[in-house]
Design a protein around this motif. Sequence first.
Motif, PDB file in Angstrom:
ATOM      1  N   LYS A  63      -6.353  -0.509   1.264  1.00  0.00           N
ATOM      2  CA  LYS A  63      -5.784   0.624   1.550  1.00  0.00           C
ATOM      3  C   LYS A  63      -4.892   0.718   2.695  1.00  0.00           C
ATOM      4  O   LYS A  63      -4.304   1.756   2.846  1.00  0.00           O
ATOM      5  CB  LYS A  63      -7.108   1.519   1.550  1.00  0.00           C
ATOM      6  N   TYR A  64      -5.036  -0.177   3.853  1.00  0.00           N
ATOM      7  CA  TYR A  64      -4.558  -0.219   5.128  1.00  0.00           C
ATOM      8  C   TYR A  64      -3.788  -1.436   5.530  1.00  0.00           C
ATOM      9  O   TYR A  64      -4.200  -2.338   4.945  1.00  0.00           O
ATOM     10  CB  TYR A  64      -5.650   0.392   6.035  1.00  0.00           C
ATOM     11  N   CYS A  80      -2.450   2.018  12.334  1.00  0.00           N
ATOM     12  CA  CYS A  80      -2.877   1.893  10.862  1.00  0.00           C
ATOM     13  C   CYS A  80      -1.747   2.756  10.119  1.00  0.00           C
ATOM     14  O   CYS A  80      -1.175   3.697  10.247  1.00  0.00           O
ATOM     15  CB  CYS A  80      -4.254   2.425  10.744  1.00  0.00           C
ATOM     16  N   ASP A  82      -1.240   3.815   6.148  1.00  0.00           N
ATOM     17  CA  ASP A  82      -1.766   4.173   4.980  1.00  0.00           C
ATOM     18  C   ASP A  82      -1.029   3.916   3.804  1.00  0.00           C
ATOM     19  O   ASP A  82       0.027   4.500   3.667  1.00  0.00           O
ATOM     20  CB  ASP A  82      -2.331   5.713   4.955  1.00  0.00           C
ATOM     21  N   LYS A  83      -1.365   2.880   2.865  1.00  0.00           N
ATOM     22  CA  LYS A  83      -0.518   2.574   2.008  1.00  0.00           C
ATOM     23  C   LYS A  83      -0.124   3.364   0.991  1.00  0.00           C
ATOM     24  O   LYS A  83       1.018   3.325   0.252  1.00  0.00           O
ATOM     25  CB  LYS A  83      -1.058   1.208   1.159  1.00  0.00           C
ATOM     26  N   LYS A  84      -0.990   4.310   0.758  1.00  0.00           N
ATOM     27  CA  LYS A  84      -0.916   5.331  -0.344  1.00  0.00           C
ATOM     28  C   LYS A  84       0.231   6.273   0.139  1.00  0.00           C
ATOM     29  O   LYS A  84       1.129   6.618  -0.737  1.00  0.00           O
ATOM     30  CB  LYS A  84      -2.020   6.031  -0.680  1.00  0.00           C
ATOM     31  N   THR A  85      -0.052   6.709   1.505  1.00  0.00           N
ATOM     32  CA  THR A  85       0.905   7.964   1.753  1.00  0.00           C
ATOM     33  C   THR A  85       2.093   7.383   2.726  1.00  0.00           C
ATOM     34  O   THR A  85       3.099   8.083   2.969  1.00  0.00           O
ATOM     35  CB  THR A  85       0.113   8.833   2.848  1.00  0.00           C
TER      36      THR A  85
END
Length: 380
Positions: A63-64, A80, A82-85
Amino acid sequence: MKQYLKNNKKITRILPVLVISFVGIAIWINNDNYTPKRVSSSISVAKNNGKSLSDFSIAENEKYIIYGKKEDADKNLLICIDKKTGKKEFLNIKNGDKHYNPINLYKKSIIYTKVAKHKREYDIYMSDMHGKKEKLLGKNMYPDMIIIDDWLYCTEHNKGLMRISLLSGKKQKINKSIGGSFVGYRAKRGSVCFMDTSNPMLVIDNMINNRRLAARLKCNAEVISLSGFKYKFKHTDVPSCGFGLIDVIGIHHDEIWFSGLLRNDNSTAICKAEYKSGKWKSKEVIKNPYVDFDFGTAVENGKLYYTSSDKVTIHMYDIKSGKDLEIYRKAAKYVSVEAVTGDNLVIKEWDVDANGEPIDNNNNKHYYINNSGKVLYELD
């Protein structure tokens, strides 16, 4: 006298049973078949995070991406992604100092360091992703650390290699070796390998035996000397020569991959070494890559990544097929491989002056790219 003889007979009957029992226990302990399986970081990330010359440390999970630049201790905040956003967020965690700031991710926790009281070593801590629920894992450690199968491997100052259970907090002393950067494990032997901190031409090969450690016994360690590695020139009658300097890139399928500076002409080569017939035999793979013995090469997931000798392109070499691809270049820039994590790379770009020399200034950029050369994130 009769009682003495009676007792003697009892001892005579019991003694063989005890001997057989002890021998059986010893055989059972030594036949432990543990093999390391799951490693938290790639070899090159672990090496990057433990080097004083690297610009920052990095770790990631599904995720990160967590990373932090090396600055003074009061400024060393982690970032950090966020891989999604793709959103970046500063974490309320100060890590290490301007020399070392290693980090690891374990499940939903971050493992990081704080400078020890006497400012020579580091204390290791674990917290949640927001810097809360902080707890101390170990004091007075060297900066290199790696997580293997729920155990944090680290070296305690002047005491040797140890591991800390991330499930229970239990500590186990492995042996007295003072290991540096993690360079991989040898699956066939069930051993974990670290560079020797006092001699860059030595690899410490630690046999990990869970049963011995549970019984508070030390594990055996062997030393692999890289100074005996020889280089055979292809398609020439020039005799084999040794290496004036070697840097271990990593261990892949029990082969030691390394970059070396040849003694006869100071040229460079990337080689692999296999243990056959009781000795290590090395073989050239890439001739004249860019090597500065701190950055520029990495091995991960069956791929070798390296920087060209002119420092303008990054290549990916498939170890199985032998196929070599150029995956990244930038006009009027020098580039190098900093670390590889999975199928993604951390790279660095420099400006170039009028004489073609790299300019190490505030314009240097670090990028997180995939192995097709696509930039995913800028890290500066």
